[in-house]
Design a protein around this motif. Structure first.
Motif, PDB file in Angstrom:
ATOM      1  N   PRO A 112       0.802  -1.226   0.000  1.00  0.00           N
ATOM      2  CA  PRO A 112       0.000   0.000   0.000  1.00  0.00           C
ATOM      3  C   PRO A 112       0.836   1.279   0.000  1.00  0.00           C
ATOM      4  CG  PRO A 112      -0.033  -1.047   2.166  1.00  0.00           C
ATOM      5  CD  PRO A 112       0.624  -2.009   1.230  1.00  0.00           C
ATOM      6  N   ARG A 113       2.125   1.165   0.260  1.00  0.00           N
ATOM      7  CA  ARG A 113       2.979   2.356   0.305  1.00  0.00           C
ATOM      8  C   ARG A 113       3.809   2.545  -0.956  1.00  0.00           C
ATOM      9  NH1 ARG A 113       5.340   2.527   6.559  1.00  0.00           N
ATOM     10  NH2 ARG A 113       3.285   2.549   7.601  1.00  0.00           N
ATOM     11  N   PRO A 116       1.987  -4.930   5.885  1.00  0.00           N
ATOM     12  CA  PRO A 116       1.348  -6.026   5.154  1.00  0.00           C
ATOM     13  C   PRO A 116       0.881  -5.535   3.782  1.00  0.00           C
ATOM     14  CG  PRO A 116       0.452  -5.798   7.381  1.00  0.00           C
ATOM     15  CD  PRO A 116       1.246  -4.569   7.105  1.00  0.00           C
ATOM     16  N   VAL A 117       0.734  -6.464   2.822  1.00  0.00           N
ATOM     17  CA  VAL A 117       0.241  -6.092   1.495  1.00  0.00           C
ATOM     18  C   VAL A 117      -1.278  -5.939   1.550  1.00  0.00           C
ATOM     19  CG1 VAL A 117       2.146  -7.174   0.260  1.00  0.00           C
ATOM     20  CG2 VAL A 117       0.119  -8.528   0.840  1.00  0.00           C
ATOM     21  N   SER A 153       4.926  -1.996  -4.682  1.00  0.00           N
ATOM     22  CA  SER A 153       5.700  -3.149  -5.137  1.00  0.00           C
ATOM     23  C   SER A 153       4.871  -4.421  -4.971  1.00  0.00           C
ATOM     24  CB  SER A 153       6.994  -3.273  -4.330  1.00  0.00           C
ATOM     25  OG  SER A 153       7.834  -2.166  -4.543  1.00  0.00           O
ATOM     26  N   SER A 154       5.128  -5.406  -5.828  1.00  0.00           N
ATOM     27  CA  SER A 154       4.423  -6.673  -5.744  1.00  0.00           C
ATOM     28  C   SER A 154       5.115  -7.577  -4.723  1.00  0.00           C
ATOM     29  CB  SER A 154       4.415  -7.351  -7.126  1.00  0.00           C
ATOM     30  OG  SER A 154       3.805  -8.619  -7.054  1.00  0.00           O
ATOM     31  N   ARG A 155       4.383  -7.994  -3.715  1.00  0.00           N
ATOM     32  CA  ARG A 155       4.954  -8.794  -2.634  1.00  0.00           C
ATOM     33  C   ARG A 155       3.995  -9.908  -2.223  1.00  0.00           C
ATOM     34  NH1 ARG A 155       9.102  -6.298  -3.845  1.00  0.00           N
ATOM     35  NH2 ARG A 155      10.084  -4.673  -2.562  1.00  0.00           N
ATOM     36  N   MET A 156       4.502 -10.840  -1.460  1.00  0.00           N
ATOM     37  CA  MET A 156       3.678 -11.896  -0.875  1.00  0.00           C
ATOM     38  C   MET A 156       3.619 -11.682   0.636  1.00  0.00           C
ATOM     39  SD  MET A 156       1.863 -14.636  -1.389  1.00  0.00           S
ATOM     40  CE  MET A 156       2.299 -15.715  -2.755  1.00  0.00           C
ATOM     41  N   PHE A 157       2.447 -11.496   1.175  1.00  0.00           N
ATOM     42  CA  PHE A 157       2.170 -11.320   2.604  1.00  0.00           C
ATOM     43  C   PHE A 157       2.513  -9.920   3.127  1.00  0.00           C
ATOM     44  CE2 PHE A 157       3.250 -16.010   2.519  1.00  0.00           C
ATOM     45  CZ  PHE A 157       1.930 -16.406   2.389  1.00  0.00           C
ATOM     46  N   TYR A 158       3.748  -9.467   2.916  1.00  0.00           N
ATOM     47  CA  TYR A 158       4.150  -8.170   3.457  1.00  0.00           C
ATOM     48  C   TYR A 158       5.253  -7.559   2.601  1.00  0.00           C
ATOM     49  CZ  TYR A 158       7.884 -11.111   5.350  1.00  0.00           C
ATOM     50  OH  TYR A 158       8.919 -12.001   5.472  1.00  0.00           O
ATOM     51  N   CYS A 159       5.415  -6.246   2.758  1.00  0.00           N
ATOM     52  CA  CYS A 159       6.498  -5.560   2.052  1.00  0.00           C
ATOM     53  C   CYS A 159       7.695  -5.480   2.985  1.00  0.00           C
ATOM     54  CB  CYS A 159       6.065  -4.156   1.629  1.00  0.00           C
ATOM     55  SG  CYS A 159       7.380  -3.242   0.760  1.00  0.00           S
ATOM     56  N   TYR A 160       8.805  -6.058   2.563  1.00  0.00           N
ATOM     57  CA  TYR A 160       9.989  -6.114   3.416  1.00  0.00           C
ATOM     58  C   TYR A 160      10.833  -4.848   3.340  1.00  0.00           C
ATOM     59  CZ  TYR A 160      11.356  -8.036  -1.119  1.00  0.00           C
ATOM     60  OH  TYR A 160      11.524  -8.252  -2.464  1.00  0.00           O
ATOM     61  N   THR A 161      10.403  -3.867   2.564  1.00  0.00           N
ATOM     62  CA  THR A 161      11.111  -2.583   2.543  1.00  0.00           C
ATOM     63  C   THR A 161      10.318  -1.501   3.281  1.00  0.00           C
ATOM     64  OG1 THR A 161      10.189  -2.180   0.338  1.00  0.00           O
ATOM     65  CG2 THR A 161      12.435  -3.020   0.456  1.00  0.00           C
ATOM     66  N   CYS A 162       8.987  -1.607   3.248  1.00  0.00           N
ATOM     67  CA  CYS A 162       8.132  -0.619   3.937  1.00  0.00           C
ATOM     68  C   CYS A 162       7.664  -1.111   5.302  1.00  0.00           C
ATOM     69  CB  CYS A 162       6.921  -0.278   3.070  1.00  0.00           C
ATOM     70  SG  CYS A 162       7.331   0.451   1.477  1.00  0.00           S
TER      71      CYS A 162
END
Length: 310
Positions: free
Chosen positions: A66-67, A82-83, A70-79
């Motif tokens: 949401p920030r 959660p997705v 980026s396309s991610r699975m479960f959560y964004c590891y840079t922001c």
């Protein structure tokens, strides 16, 4: 990525430094190595919140952060969020008894590190720093400890005894400790009057509560030296964990299975702290720190089983 293994003299291993460059969401990857501890599921007894939200997200596939979109699975590891297919309200929140700083090596692959799990699940108590941008800890040495194995590290149950020797202006140790040449640079020392050990033990809970922050290093073992020798970390009380076996699927090839992932190290430290320092029975208060970890563990274990690898 390797975080310092809190097990006596072993470091924390989060990934094979020579391993394939894969993101955490590539859970079906047959390239991931399986530690021997996968034969059983030591995570079965955890008291976890419902993981139905993760089951649904798995079926939906990758989703947008949401920030950063980026396309991610479960959560964004840079922001550290959660997705879109994983509503924040359906993710458990864990309240920790102290603050946690995670110092991440700049070469760590974000998608392979479990450090983000701690930030996602205990957002109010966890801060992640990318080295060399870390805080100055000198004025807070009397209330901060670093989880890192070494010749001068102490067990969790002895935190109270050693912390009471620290003053607000520097590190304190016994006369013997101060006279020894340390492994790392010696910080300036100001020793308080030695207290009666029995007094310290009897006031273990109140003294232990002086510990307000614990630091973890998120790095491969080969990369830790640059961080642990940083002047800003010198003189901090160093803690080692009891020996436990990792369940991490990116266990470093050729290393003992006592090398823990970052989230495992954080979890086990808190369990020990709860029992040894707070002197309270452990009833699963921090189990949800392994909310994502246990789900991924099961996914990978099942995938390997289906592929005939077990």
């Amino acid at each position: 990525q390797l975080t310092m293994s809190l097990n006596s003299s072993t470091p924390l291993n989060e990934e094979n430094a020579q391993g394939p460059k894969r993101n955490t969401e590539c859970l079906e990857s047959p390239e991931l190595q399986t530690p021997s501890s996968f034969q059983d599921n030591p995570l079965q007894q955890l008291q976890l919140a419902s993981q139905e939200v993760l089951e649904k997200a798995k079926k939906s596939g990758r989703s947008k952060c949401p920030r950063c979109n980026s396309s991610r699975m479960f959560y964004c590891y840079t922001c550290f969020v959660p997705v879109e297919t994983v509503p924040t309200k359906e993710i458990p929140t864990v309240k920790l008894p102290l603050k946690i700083d995670i110092i991440k090596h700049p070469n760590e692959t974000d998608g392979k590190s479990t450090a983000v799990h701690a930030k996602l699940l205990a957002p109010d108590d966890v801060t992640i720093y990318k080295y060399p941008c870390i805080p100055e800890y000198e004025e807070k040495r009397h209330e901060i400890a670093l989880v890192f194995p070494g010749p001068n590290s102490v067990s969790v149950k002895d935190i109270a005894f050693h912390l009471q020797k620290y003053t607000k202006k520097g590190v304190c140790a016994s006369d013997d400790d101060c006279s020894r040449e340390p492994l790392l640079k010696q910080a300036k020392i100001e020793v308080e009057e030695e207290k009666n050990p029995n007094e310290c033990i009897s006031s273990s809970r109140s003294e232990g509560n002086r510990l307000k922050k614990i630091i973890f290093i998120d790095s491969t073992w080969n990369q830790t030296n640059k961080i642990i020798t940083d002047e800003r970390l010198q003189g901090l009380l160093q803690i080692e964990l009891k020996t436990r076996k990792t369940c991490f699927w990116r266990h470093q090839k050729g290393k003992p299975d006592t090398y823990l992932s970052t989230i495992e190290a954080i979890y086990y430290f808190l369990v020990d702290y709860h029992q040894e320092i707070l002197k309270e029975s452990y009833k699963g208060q921090y189990d949800n720190l392994l909310f994502f970890f246990s789900f991924m563990y099961t996914l990978i274990k099942d995938a390997k089983c289906c592929a005939g690898k077990e």
